[in-house]
Design a protein around this motif. Sequence first.
Motif, PDB file in Angstrom:
ATOM      1  N   ARG A  86      22.122  53.359  43.747  1.00 18.66           N
ATOM      2  CA  ARG A  86      22.321  52.409  42.927  1.00 18.66           C
ATOM      3  C   ARG A  86      23.656  51.931  42.897  1.00 18.66           C
ATOM      4  NH1 ARG A  86      18.919  55.226  39.005  1.00 18.66           N
ATOM      5  NH2 ARG A  86      17.016  54.734  39.014  1.00 18.66           N
ATOM      6  N   GLN A  87      24.584  52.736  42.626  1.00 21.53           N
ATOM      7  CA  GLN A  87      26.232  52.682  42.576  1.00 21.53           C
ATOM      8  C   GLN A  87      26.588  52.105  43.940  1.00 21.53           C
ATOM      9  OE1 GLN A  87      27.876  56.409  41.710  1.00 21.53           O
ATOM     10  NE2 GLN A  87      26.953  56.297  39.851  1.00 21.53           N
ATOM     11  N   ARG A  88      26.060  52.552  45.176  1.00 19.79           N
ATOM     12  CA  ARG A  88      26.631  51.996  46.352  1.00 19.79           C
ATOM     13  C   ARG A  88      26.209  50.670  46.600  1.00 19.79           C
ATOM     14  NH1 ARG A  88      28.792  55.748  49.921  1.00 19.79           N
ATOM     15  NH2 ARG A  88      28.147  54.212  51.674  1.00 19.79           N
ATOM     16  N   CYS A  89      24.805  50.469  46.384  1.00 14.60           N
ATOM     17  CA  CYS A  89      24.427  49.029  46.107  1.00 14.60           C
ATOM     18  C   CYS A  89      25.439  47.910  45.662  1.00 14.60           C
ATOM     19  CB  CYS A  89      22.880  48.806  45.805  1.00 14.60           C
ATOM     20  SG  CYS A  89      21.740  49.367  47.110  1.00 14.60           S
ATOM     21  N   ALA A  90      25.507  48.382  44.110  1.00 16.40           N
ATOM     22  CA  ALA A  90      26.224  47.539  43.161  1.00 16.40           C
ATOM     23  C   ALA A  90      27.739  47.285  43.704  1.00 16.40           C
ATOM     24  CB  ALA A  90      26.221  48.167  41.770  1.00 16.40           C
ATOM     25  N   MET A  91      28.354  48.139  44.541  1.00 17.51           N
ATOM     26  CA  MET A  91      29.574  48.115  44.997  1.00 17.51           C
ATOM     27  C   MET A  91      29.458  47.376  46.286  1.00 17.51           C
ATOM     28  SD  MET A  91      30.838  51.913  43.980  1.00 17.51           S
ATOM     29  CE  MET A  91      32.317  51.813  45.063  1.00 17.51           C
ATOM     30  N   GLY A  92      28.383  47.195  47.090  1.00 12.68           N
ATOM     31  CA  GLY A  92      28.305  46.629  48.117  1.00 12.68           C
ATOM     32  C   GLY A  92      28.983  47.533  49.552  1.00 12.68           C
ATOM     33  N   ASP A 152      21.602  53.682  51.778  1.00 11.50           N
ATOM     34  CA  ASP A 152      22.516  53.672  50.804  1.00 11.50           C
ATOM     35  C   ASP A 152      22.927  55.266  50.751  1.00 11.50           C
ATOM     36  OD1 ASP A 152      22.820  50.894  50.073  1.00 11.50           O
ATOM     37  OD2 ASP A 152      20.839  51.048  49.567  1.00 11.50           O
ATOM     38  N   VAL A 153      21.880  55.972  50.716  1.00 10.91           N
ATOM     39  CA  VAL A 153      22.027  57.598  50.400  1.00 10.91           C
ATOM     40  C   VAL A 153      21.210  58.205  51.664  1.00 10.91           C
ATOM     41  CG1 VAL A 153      21.362  59.414  49.179  1.00 10.91           C
ATOM     42  CG2 VAL A 153      22.508  57.300  48.006  1.00 10.91           C
ATOM     43  N   TRP A 167      14.344  42.979  51.212  1.00 13.18           N
ATOM     44  CA  TRP A 167      15.037  43.288  50.080  1.00 13.18           C
ATOM     45  C   TRP A 167      16.430  44.005  50.220  1.00 13.18           C
ATOM     46  CZ3 TRP A 167      11.997  41.385  46.333  1.00 13.18           C
ATOM     47  CH2 TRP A 167      10.773  41.196  46.773  1.00 13.18           C
ATOM     48  N   PRO A 168      17.534  43.025  50.684  1.00 19.88           N
ATOM     49  CA  PRO A 168      18.880  43.585  51.088  1.00 19.88           C
ATOM     50  C   PRO A 168      19.713  44.075  50.107  1.00 19.88           C
ATOM     51  CG  PRO A 168      18.414  41.181  51.256  1.00 19.88           C
ATOM     52  CD  PRO A 168      17.383  41.596  51.030  1.00 19.88           C
ATOM     53  N   GLY A 169      19.238  43.843  49.025  1.00 21.99           N
ATOM     54  CA  GLY A 169      20.347  44.353  48.051  1.00 21.99           C
ATOM     55  C   GLY A 169      19.662  45.476  47.275  1.00 21.99           C
ATOM     56  N   LYS A 170      18.727  45.991  47.547  1.00 21.73           N
ATOM     57  CA  LYS A 170      17.853  47.178  46.820  1.00 21.73           C
ATOM     58  C   LYS A 170      18.231  48.399  47.426  1.00 21.73           C
ATOM     59  CE  LYS A 170      14.617  44.395  44.374  1.00 21.73           C
ATOM     60  NZ  LYS A 170      13.520  44.412  43.636  1.00 21.73           N
ATOM     61  N   CYS A 198       9.651  46.579  45.291  1.00 16.81           N
ATOM     62  CA  CYS A 198      10.042  47.813  44.706  1.00 16.81           C
ATOM     63  C   CYS A 198      11.264  47.807  44.233  1.00 16.81           C
ATOM     64  CB  CYS A 198       9.648  48.914  45.603  1.00 16.81           C
ATOM     65  SG  CYS A 198      10.478  49.001  46.980  1.00 16.81           S
ATOM     66  N   ASP A 199      11.744  48.838  43.314  1.00 19.93           N
ATOM     67  CA  ASP A 199      13.227  48.851  42.798  1.00 19.93           C
ATOM     68  C   ASP A 199      13.989  49.649  43.602  1.00 19.93           C
ATOM     69  OD1 ASP A 199      12.720  47.429  40.642  1.00 19.93           O
ATOM     70  OD2 ASP A 199      11.761  49.055  39.617  1.00 19.93           O
ATOM     71  N   ALA A 200      13.416  50.672  44.375  1.00 18.27           N
ATOM     72  CA  ALA A 200      14.216  51.390  45.380  1.00 18.27           C
ATOM     73  C   ALA A 200      13.055  51.958  46.372  1.00 18.27           C
ATOM     74  CB  ALA A 200      14.683  52.585  44.511  1.00 18.27           C
ATOM     75  N   PHE A 201      13.637  52.328  47.499  1.00 21.77           N
ATOM     76  CA  PHE A 201      12.726  52.833  48.738  1.00 21.77           C
ATOM     77  C   PHE A 201      13.238  54.090  49.299  1.00 21.77           C
ATOM     78  CE2 PHE A 201      11.220  52.498  53.204  1.00 21.77           C
ATOM     79  CZ  PHE A 201       9.733  52.085  53.048  1.00 21.77           C
TER      80      PHE A 201
END
Length: 324
Positions: free
Chosen positions: A317-323, A97-98, A64-67, A42-45
């Motif tokens: 998404r932003q927090r994932c992208a920023m790690g 992430d949120v 899916w550690p990076g999603k 999935c793209d987000a959970f």
Amino acid sequence: MITPAAAGSKAGNRATAERWALLLESAGHTVSVVTEYHGAPCDAFIALHAWRSVGAVRRFRQCWPGKPLIVALTGTDIYRHQHEFPDETLYSMAEADVLIGLHEQVARDIPGRFAAKLVTLFQSADQPEAGSLPDPARAPTGFQVCVIGHLREEKDSLRAAYAARLLPDDSRIQILCAGKPHNGTWQRMAEQEMQQNPRFRWLGELDKHETRHLMAQSQLMVISSIMEGGANVVSEACRAGLPVIASDIPGNIGLLGAGYPGYFPVRDERALADLLYRAEQSADFLARLKAEVSQLAGRFEPEKERASLEQALELARQRCAMGV
């Protein structure tokens, strides 16, 4: 999206999941609501309930550690499980992430390190159809007060019934309670209360239409919970212009505001009885409560809830992208 409540359940978590799915689909997303997660892509959970969904959270993070992962906090997560089961509950909160909180005071009641990823979302309710708004003249007899929600400890479901026992003889207040009992003990308690208390009726579990009809015929609603993550029935009452008397817990104050005039101390049936009688006897006080909830109705619109969901997804998404 995972919820611990199965399809067909009238539990709040299930209603929230299905409503969020519809709102997200209306925004162009494709959503699957499940009660078990086995690692499907999935793209987000989104996990409803930090503690109950911890197994799914672990599996998603492994697969899916990076999603993006969003965890919605329930009242029991915040006010019970993070203290009773800190390893599991705080794991889900830390991995998210949120975090979604359902009232304005959640930030005060979770660890401060999570504040930066908390999004406050007010659960929405549909505007009642014309002719179904509360109207005191439509009540069959007396002054009808409704209590809506599953009968369980967290809801302190019979407190309004106990308060009704303390009312003066001239009061015409009747307490109508709707909800499924958590277990046989709660069913017996409700049945016994009906036998002993002429002011109390337990209606059992109602469907959505029946619940709206009950609200439309009531002059007042009581929310007597000892813990809440942000009860959707408060949103429904505000959208319907139905005055509310509520326990003074963060989950209610975080929806109705600190200045709301209809609070009583938790488990205090004497104070609740006094407020009920005041609402019955004072047209001005009842009108003030109605004006207050009507003024709050705008914060519980579906469009605003959808925007909050979109905000949560974008932040994840932003927090994932920023790690982060």
